[in-house]
Design an enzyme around this catalytic site. Structure first.
Site, PDB file in Angstrom:
ATOM      1  N   LEU A  84       9.563  -8.628 -36.872  1.00 49.64           N
ATOM      2  CA  LEU A  84       8.631  -7.763 -37.586  1.00 49.64           C
ATOM      3  C   LEU A  84       7.795  -7.031 -36.543  1.00 49.64           C
ATOM      4  O   LEU A  84       7.239  -7.664 -35.635  1.00 49.64           O
ATOM      5  CB  LEU A  84       7.719  -8.584 -38.500  1.00 49.64           C
ATOM      6  CG  LEU A  84       8.419  -9.298 -39.652  1.00 49.64           C
ATOM      7  CD1 LEU A  84       7.461 -10.269 -40.336  1.00 49.64           C
ATOM      8  CD2 LEU A  84       8.954  -8.285 -40.647  1.00 49.64           C
ATOM      9  N   ILE A  85       7.739  -5.720 -36.673  1.00 50.59           N
ATOM     10  CA  ILE A  85       6.994  -4.907 -35.719  1.00 50.59           C
ATOM     11  C   ILE A  85       5.926  -4.137 -36.489  1.00 50.59           C
ATOM     12  O   ILE A  85       6.234  -3.434 -37.454  1.00 50.59           O
ATOM     13  CB  ILE A  85       7.929  -3.934 -34.963  1.00 50.59           C
ATOM     14  CG1 ILE A  85       9.057  -4.718 -34.285  1.00 50.59           C
ATOM     15  CG2 ILE A  85       7.133  -3.120 -33.945  1.00 50.59           C
ATOM     16  CD1 ILE A  85      10.198  -3.859 -33.784  1.00 50.59           C
ATOM     17  N   HIS A  91       2.204  -3.014 -44.512  1.00 54.75           N
ATOM     18  CA  HIS A  91       3.500  -3.631 -44.789  1.00 54.75           C
ATOM     19  C   HIS A  91       3.764  -4.842 -43.885  1.00 54.75           C
ATOM     20  O   HIS A  91       4.203  -5.897 -44.349  1.00 54.75           O
ATOM     21  CB  HIS A  91       4.605  -2.581 -44.628  1.00 54.75           C
ATOM     22  CG  HIS A  91       5.965  -3.068 -44.970  1.00 54.75           C
ATOM     23  ND1 HIS A  91       6.386  -3.287 -46.254  1.00 54.75           N
ATOM     24  CD2 HIS A  91       7.018  -3.386 -44.171  1.00 54.75           C
ATOM     25  CE1 HIS A  91       7.633  -3.717 -46.247  1.00 54.75           C
ATOM     26  NE2 HIS A  91       8.038  -3.788 -44.993  1.00 54.75           N
ATOM     27  N   ARG A 130      10.489 -10.825 -25.790  1.00 56.28           N
ATOM     28  CA  ARG A 130      10.713 -12.125 -26.417  1.00 56.28           C
ATOM     29  C   ARG A 130      12.139 -12.337 -26.929  1.00 56.28           C
ATOM     30  O   ARG A 130      12.470 -13.416 -27.403  1.00 56.28           O
ATOM     31  CB  ARG A 130       9.717 -12.303 -27.567  1.00 56.28           C
ATOM     32  CG  ARG A 130       8.302 -12.509 -27.065  1.00 56.28           C
ATOM     33  CD  ARG A 130       7.258 -12.167 -28.112  1.00 56.28           C
ATOM     34  NE  ARG A 130       5.915 -12.398 -27.602  1.00 56.28           N
ATOM     35  CZ  ARG A 130       5.253 -11.561 -26.813  1.00 56.28           C
ATOM     36  NH1 ARG A 130       5.816 -10.429 -26.426  1.00 56.28           N
ATOM     37  NH2 ARG A 130       4.029 -11.852 -26.389  1.00 56.28           N
TER      38      ARG A 130
END
Length: 151
Positions: A84-85, A91, A130
């Site tokens: 998730l960015i 959102h 990561r």
């Protein structure tokens, strides 16, 4: 800044069946995390035929995918892999909270370890840091799944 690294004892997952549910959203990163996670399982003696992998559209769908693996494949643990960015809207926060809660709930309600392998990053640079190279978090998630399944 130093990076802490999790240390694991020798793990024998020979008798375990491990599921991985992997999001297709941000596929480049998720597939790298999946490959590293799968390698950790193999390095932990989990047999290839006992590694069950399914793919879902995005991180929000990880919880349902994990529940299906637990129910239909009778796995001993599941790793949920997604990224998730943060963008310009809320959102990110909604999805991150829902997925975190859903994975926690599966742990408690199913009695099976469900590993939170979702990168929640503020930008692409954090995701790259990561999910690639020696800092690919997928490996530790795979080892964590085996350790928790052996409890």
């Amino acid at each position: 800044m130093s990076k802490a690294k999790l240390k694991f004892d020798k793990l024998d997952g020979n008798k375990l069946k491990i599921g991985i549910v992997c999001a297709r959203w941000n596929a480049e990163f998720c597939e790298a995390l999946l490959a590293s996670c799968r390698q950790a399982l193999v390095d932990s003696q989990v047999r290839e035929e006992n590694i069950k992998i399914i793919r879902v559209p995005g991180s929000y769908e990880l919880v349902y995918g994990a529940a299906r693996l637990i129910k239909s494949e009778k796995v001993d643990a599941v790793v949920c892999i997604g990224t998730l960015i943060k963008g310009e809207t809320m959102h990110f926060e909604y999805i991150a909270e829902a997925v975190s809660y859903g994975i926690m709930k599966l742990n408690v309600e199913t009695g099976k370890p469900v590993i939170f392998g979702v990168l929640t990053c503020l930008n692409m640079e954090q995701v790259c840091a990561r999910s690639t190279g020696e800092n690919n978090h997928g490996y530790d998630w795979g080892r964590t799944a085996v350790e928790m399944a052996l409890l």
